[in-house]
Design a protein around this motif. Structure first.
Motif, PDB file in Angstrom:
ATOM      1  N   ALA A 168       0.824  -1.209   0.000  1.00 40.57           N
ATOM      2  CA  ALA A 168       0.000   0.000   0.000  1.00 40.57           C
ATOM      3  C   ALA A 168       0.862   1.264   0.000  1.00 40.57           C
ATOM      4  N   GLY A 169       1.495   1.567   1.135  1.00 40.64           N
ATOM      5  CA  GLY A 169       2.222   2.832   1.275  1.00 40.64           C
ATOM      6  C   GLY A 169       3.338   3.021   0.272  1.00 40.64           C
ATOM      7  N   CYS A 172       2.267   3.450  -3.362  1.00 40.81           N
ATOM      8  CA  CYS A 172       1.684   4.775  -3.595  1.00 40.81           C
ATOM      9  C   CYS A 172       2.779   5.805  -3.849  1.00 40.81           C
ATOM     10  N   ALA A 175       4.162   5.242  -7.267  1.00 40.06           N
ATOM     11  CA  ALA A 175       3.314   5.799  -8.326  1.00 40.06           C
ATOM     12  C   ALA A 175       3.577   7.296  -8.491  1.00 40.06           C
ATOM     13  N   ALA A 176       3.783   7.993  -7.373  1.00 42.01           N
ATOM     14  CA  ALA A 176       4.113   9.421  -7.440  1.00 42.01           C
ATOM     15  C   ALA A 176       5.466   9.632  -8.111  1.00 42.01           C
ATOM     16  N   LYS A 260       8.781   1.597  -3.303  1.00 44.91           N
ATOM     17  CA  LYS A 260       8.646   3.054  -3.223  1.00 44.91           C
ATOM     18  C   LYS A 260       9.418   3.773  -4.322  1.00 44.91           C
ATOM     19  N   GLN A 308       7.741   7.751   4.599  1.00 44.49           N
ATOM     20  CA  GLN A 308       6.693   6.749   4.453  1.00 44.49           C
ATOM     21  C   GLN A 308       6.749   5.770   5.632  1.00 44.49           C
TER      22      GLN A 308
END
Length: 328
Positions: A168-169, A172, A175-176, A260, A308
């Motif tokens: 999840a974290g 995300c 993706a950024a 990440k 994160q």
């Protein structure tokens, strides 16, 4: 939308903040920078570690960090503090003339204050406050405007990993990263110990064979260094908190950690506080540290550093990284 509201700097990069950086280049003036910071708004200061008793290589890392902070896009103006004029430094690579030249290169408003030309401690405190207010006035003329994502630089530090981090974290954040890099921006990820167990997958994304080798060499270096202490990082990782949070193996933790970074090719491997030659995704070879890595990223050029954290295993009052001069 491929723009954000930021502050465009002379080098084309854009910041998320508009600070004046108070930068002592001698440790004896840390108290002046800290005092002026308390008396002003929209200022940040860097507390230089002791420059004495270090090797030239170590001093160069300190210098590279300080120059990187001056160039960070979140810095709109600079106030340098030195004990003596330019050529009086005992260390050739830490003379005030070098820092003043670098401040001038940024194209940002700056001042330099000397202890020996200000009448002692109280004099330099008053002079620094005066110069800081002058720079703040100049910096206040800058306004936010739409800036392309290509002018943005991101960094990421993760901590307190749990079973949700890798699903999840971290994805995300990845993706950024992908969106910024695809738009022509720049992003950094790091913590070499956290790619061990997945280093082959990270190296496979390298732009060139040389970059792939640098990634694998970095992972091997830190693994060997850990073994030299009598500990095998593959046996002591994941740590008990990770295991309690649902992570079962080092490989599982590393697969979650590298999520990440997104999916973009890796353009190069940077040393601590080293700035990239171009845009894209970069790996910063450094040890894990909640306190130093955000500073490392800002010195590399990151205008936004993402911390994160894990999910359900987080304490009610987690300890956050120390606030650095240009961390948002």
């Amino acid at each position: 939308m491929n723009t954000f509201l930021g502050y465009t700097r002379p080098n084309g990069q854009a910041g998320a903040r508009n600070y004046v950086l108070l930068l002592p280049i001698n440790r004896s003036l840390n108290f002046v920078a800290a005092s002026v910071k308390k008396m002003t708004n929209n200022t940040r200061h860097f507390e230089i570690p002791a420059e004495t008793g270090r090797t030239e290589v170590d001093r160069e890392v300190i210098v590279r960090t300080m120059i990187g902070l001056m160039n960070n896009a979140n810095v709109g103006g600079i106030v340098l503090l030195a004990t003596k004029p330019a050529t009086a430094s005992a260390y050739k690579n830490m003379g005030a003339d070098r820092f003043e030249a670098e401040a001038k290169k940024t194209g940002k408003p700056y001042r330099i204050v000397y202890l020996t030309e200000s009448g002692g401690s109280y004099g330099v405190l008053g002079e620094t406050l005066k110069m800081t207010r002058e720079v703040l006035l100049e910096v206040s003329n800058f306004r936010r405007s739409p800036c392309p994502l290509s002018s943005l630089t991101l960094g990421v530090k993760c901590g307190t990993s749990d079973a949700t981090s890798g699903i999840a974290g971290n994805p995300c954040v990845g993706a950024a990263f992908d969106r910024v890099v695809e738009a022509g921006g720049t992003a950094f990820f790091s913590e070499t110990t956290e790619i061990i167990g997945a280093e082959d997958l990270v190296a496979a994304r390298a732009r060139t064979p040389e970059v792939a080798k640098a990634i694998l060499d970095a992972a091997q270096h830190w693994e060997d260094k850990a073994k030299s202490t009598g500990e095998d990082i593959r046996e002591i990782n994941p740590i008990p908190a990770n295991i309690a949070a649902g992570i079962s193996t080092l490989e599982e933790k590393s697969l979650g950690a590298i999520a990440k970074s997104g999916h973009a090719p890796i353009e190069g491997v940077l040393k601590y506080a080293e700035r990239p030659n171009g845009h894209g995704l970069y790996f910063v070879d450094s040890w894990m540290s909640s306190l130093s890595l955000p500073l490392c990223f800002t010195a590399c050029g990151a205008a936004i550093v993402i911390y994160q954290m894990g999910g359900g295993a987080m304490p009610q009052y987690p300890m956050m990284p120390a606030i650095n001069p240009t961390v948002v």
